[in-house]
Design a protein around this motif. Structure first.
Motif, PDB file in Angstrom:
ATOM      1  N   CYS A  27      37.555   2.116  93.268  1.00 51.00           N
ATOM      2  CA  CYS A  27      38.042   1.244  94.335  1.00 51.00           C
ATOM      3  C   CYS A  27      39.340   1.693  95.038  1.00 51.00           C
ATOM      4  CB  CYS A  27      38.406  -0.159  93.625  1.00 51.00           C
ATOM      5  SG  CYS A  27      38.603  -1.289  95.001  1.00 51.00           S
ATOM      6  N   CYS A  28      40.374   1.899  94.322  1.00 57.09           N
ATOM      7  CA  CYS A  28      41.817   2.449  94.753  1.00 57.09           C
ATOM      8  C   CYS A  28      42.124   3.941  94.276  1.00 57.09           C
ATOM      9  CB  CYS A  28      42.920   1.348  94.077  1.00 57.09           C
ATOM     10  SG  CYS A  28      43.169   1.607  92.453  1.00 57.09           S
ATOM     11  N   GLY A  29      41.307   4.513  93.510  1.00 55.61           N
ATOM     12  CA  GLY A  29      41.383   5.923  93.309  1.00 55.61           C
ATOM     13  C   GLY A  29      42.584   6.290  92.247  1.00 55.61           C
ATOM     14  N   HIS A  30      43.072   5.101  91.568  1.00 63.02           N
ATOM     15  CA  HIS A  30      44.400   5.110  90.760  1.00 63.02           C
ATOM     16  C   HIS A  30      43.645   5.799  89.448  1.00 63.02           C
ATOM     17  CE1 HIS A  30      48.067   4.214  88.977  1.00 63.02           C
ATOM     18  NE2 HIS A  30      47.488   3.932  87.736  1.00 63.02           N
ATOM     19  N   ILE A  31      44.574   6.699  88.643  1.00 64.08           N
ATOM     20  CA  ILE A  31      44.133   7.500  87.552  1.00 64.08           C
ATOM     21  C   ILE A  31      44.985   6.831  86.431  1.00 64.08           C
ATOM     22  CG2 ILE A  31      44.181   9.512  86.359  1.00 64.08           C
ATOM     23  CD1 ILE A  31      43.495  10.803  89.156  1.00 64.08           C
ATOM     24  N   ALA A  32      44.212   6.215  85.419  1.00 63.20           N
ATOM     25  CA  ALA A  32      45.188   5.672  84.421  1.00 63.20           C
ATOM     26  C   ALA A  32      44.267   6.309  82.876  1.00 63.20           C
ATOM     27  CB  ALA A  32      45.086   4.092  84.219  1.00 63.20           C
ATOM     28  N   SER A  50      37.630  -1.843  84.532  1.00 68.25           N
ATOM     29  CA  SER A  50      38.512  -2.756  85.401  1.00 68.25           C
ATOM     30  C   SER A  50      39.754  -1.603  85.813  1.00 68.25           C
ATOM     31  CB  SER A  50      38.672  -4.139  85.090  1.00 68.25           C
ATOM     32  OG  SER A  50      37.427  -4.881  84.758  1.00 68.25           O
ATOM     33  N   CYS A  51      40.223  -1.789  87.119  1.00 67.54           N
ATOM     34  CA  CYS A  51      41.315  -1.241  87.274  1.00 67.54           C
ATOM     35  C   CYS A  51      42.584  -1.621  86.431  1.00 67.54           C
ATOM     36  CB  CYS A  51      41.707  -1.167  88.801  1.00 67.54           C
ATOM     37  SG  CYS A  51      43.171  -0.115  89.396  1.00 67.54           S
ATOM     38  N   ILE A  52      43.559  -0.770  86.076  1.00 66.91           N
ATOM     39  CA  ILE A  52      44.760  -1.241  85.333  1.00 66.91           C
ATOM     40  C   ILE A  52      45.628  -2.142  86.016  1.00 66.91           C
ATOM     41  CG2 ILE A  52      46.023   0.843  86.082  1.00 66.91           C
ATOM     42  CD1 ILE A  52      47.344   0.800  83.139  1.00 66.91           C
ATOM     43  N   GLY A  53      45.447  -2.222  87.237  1.00 71.55           N
ATOM     44  CA  GLY A  53      46.421  -2.956  88.397  1.00 71.55           C
ATOM     45  C   GLY A  53      46.217  -4.379  87.908  1.00 71.55           C
ATOM     46  N   ARG A  54      45.187  -4.846  87.324  1.00 71.15           N
ATOM     47  CA  ARG A  54      44.866  -6.350  86.748  1.00 71.15           C
ATOM     48  C   ARG A  54      45.780  -6.710  85.851  1.00 71.15           C
ATOM     49  NH1 ARG A  54      40.522  -8.724  88.472  1.00 71.15           N
ATOM     50  NH2 ARG A  54      40.492 -10.086  86.723  1.00 71.15           N
ATOM     51  N   TRP A  55      46.583  -5.859  85.021  1.00 69.05           N
ATOM     52  CA  TRP A  55      47.579  -6.040  84.081  1.00 69.05           C
ATOM     53  C   TRP A  55      48.956  -5.637  84.298  1.00 69.05           C
ATOM     54  CZ3 TRP A  55      42.655  -4.773  83.487  1.00 69.05           C
ATOM     55  CH2 TRP A  55      41.756  -5.571  82.757  1.00 69.05           C
ATOM     56  N   ASP A  64      40.991  -3.489  99.817  1.00 70.41           N
ATOM     57  CA  ASP A  64      42.000  -3.752 100.784  1.00 70.41           C
ATOM     58  C   ASP A  64      42.372  -2.528 101.503  1.00 70.41           C
ATOM     59  OD1 ASP A  64      43.809  -4.334 102.791  1.00 70.41           O
ATOM     60  OD2 ASP A  64      45.169  -5.506 101.322  1.00 70.41           O
ATOM     61  N   ASP A  65      41.834  -1.973 102.443  1.00 67.28           N
ATOM     62  CA  ASP A  65      41.765  -0.613 102.971  1.00 67.28           C
ATOM     63  C   ASP A  65      42.911  -0.650 104.012  1.00 67.28           C
ATOM     64  OD1 ASP A  65      39.469   0.375 101.808  1.00 67.28           O
ATOM     65  OD2 ASP A  65      38.222  -0.195 103.759  1.00 67.28           O
ATOM     66  N   LYS A  66      43.566  -2.059 104.205  1.00 70.00           N
ATOM     67  CA  LYS A  66      44.820  -1.745 105.107  1.00 70.00           C
ATOM     68  C   LYS A  66      46.159  -1.426 104.006  1.00 70.00           C
ATOM     69  CE  LYS A  66      42.735  -5.014 108.418  1.00 70.00           C
ATOM     70  NZ  LYS A  66      42.698  -6.490 108.461  1.00 70.00           N
ATOM     71  N   LYS A  70      50.514   3.319  97.148  1.00 75.55           N
ATOM     72  CA  LYS A  70      49.897   4.221  96.183  1.00 75.55           C
ATOM     73  C   LYS A  70      50.234   3.434  94.698  1.00 75.55           C
ATOM     74  CE  LYS A  70      48.804   7.508  98.861  1.00 75.55           C
ATOM     75  NZ  LYS A  70      47.435   7.676  99.083  1.00 75.55           N
ATOM     76  N   ILE A  71      49.535   2.174  94.524  1.00 74.05           N
ATOM     77  CA  ILE A  71      49.798   1.584  93.182  1.00 74.05           C
ATOM     78  C   ILE A  71      48.040   1.105  93.163  1.00 74.05           C
ATOM     79  CG2 ILE A  71      51.927   0.607  93.765  1.00 74.05           C
ATOM     80  CD1 ILE A  71      50.908  -2.121  94.691  1.00 74.05           C
ATOM     81  N   PRO A  72      47.952   0.849  91.798  1.00 76.25           N
ATOM     82  CA  PRO A  72      46.456   0.274  91.323  1.00 76.25           C
ATOM     83  C   PRO A  72      46.361  -0.963  92.076  1.00 76.25           C
ATOM     84  CG  PRO A  72      48.106   0.106  89.306  1.00 76.25           C
ATOM     85  CD  PRO A  72      48.795   0.883  90.780  1.00 76.25           C
ATOM     86  N   CYS A  73      45.050  -1.284  91.837  1.00 71.97           N
ATOM     87  CA  CYS A  73      44.426  -2.518  92.641  1.00 71.97           C
ATOM     88  C   CYS A  73      44.136  -3.529  91.432  1.00 71.97           C
ATOM     89  CB  CYS A  73      43.326  -2.146  93.489  1.00 71.97           C
ATOM     90  SG  CYS A  73      41.853  -1.673  92.589  1.00 71.97           S
ATOM     91  N   ASN A  74      43.248  -4.592  91.883  1.00 71.75           N
ATOM     92  CA  ASN A  74      43.030  -5.524  90.790  1.00 71.75           C
ATOM     93  C   ASN A  74      41.649  -5.595  90.605  1.00 71.75           C
ATOM     94  OD1 ASN A  74      42.168  -6.989  93.247  1.00 71.75           O
ATOM     95  ND2 ASN A  74      43.433  -8.809  92.679  1.00 71.75           N
ATOM     96  N   TYR A  75      40.820  -4.507  90.892  1.00 68.30           N
ATOM     97  CA  TYR A  75      39.284  -4.508  90.538  1.00 68.30           C
ATOM     98  C   TYR A  75      38.727  -4.820  89.221  1.00 68.30           C
ATOM     99  CZ  TYR A  75      34.776  -2.326  90.234  1.00 68.30           C
ATOM    100  OH  TYR A  75      33.490  -2.005  90.072  1.00 68.30           O
TER     101      TYR A  75
END
Length: 98
Positions: A27-32, A50-55, A64-66, A70-75
């Motif tokens: 979804c956001c391209g963040h690498i973890a 699930s994206c690490i941003g959830r935690w 949210d393309d807007k 450059k941070i993770p999302c809550n996918y």
């Protein structure tokens, strides 16, 4: 792909230490890494699902393309829309980060 095939691919990319394996959020391209998930307090079932941003306290909304931060999302891979690109024994997961 079978779980054994997936494990062989992961070991070929990152070695036998699963904590060093890295995944890319579709979804956001963040690498973890698996270690990053562990450090964030995520359950092991969330790794590559699930994206690490959830935690994490700072994250953006999934899809949210807007939001250009450059941070993770809550996918969440278990949500209504699953865009996880790899199927391993019937479960859709993230791609390995290259």
């Amino acid at each position: 792909m079978t779980k054994d095939e997936w494990l062989i691919e992961g070991m070929g990319l990152f070695g036998k230490d699963g904590l060093r394996w890295k995944f890319k959020c579709p979804c956001c391209g963040h690498i973890a890494s698996t270690q990053d998930y562990k450090n964030a307090g995520a359950p092991s079932s969330a790794v590559a699902f699930s994206c690490i941003g959830r935690w994490m306290p700072a994250h953006k909304e999934a899809f949210d393309d807007k939001d250009k931060r450059k941070i993770p999302c809550n996918y969440a891979g278990g949500g209504l829309i699953n865009v996880n690109p790899v199927e391993v024994d019937g479960r859709k997961v993230f791609d390995f980060a290259s």
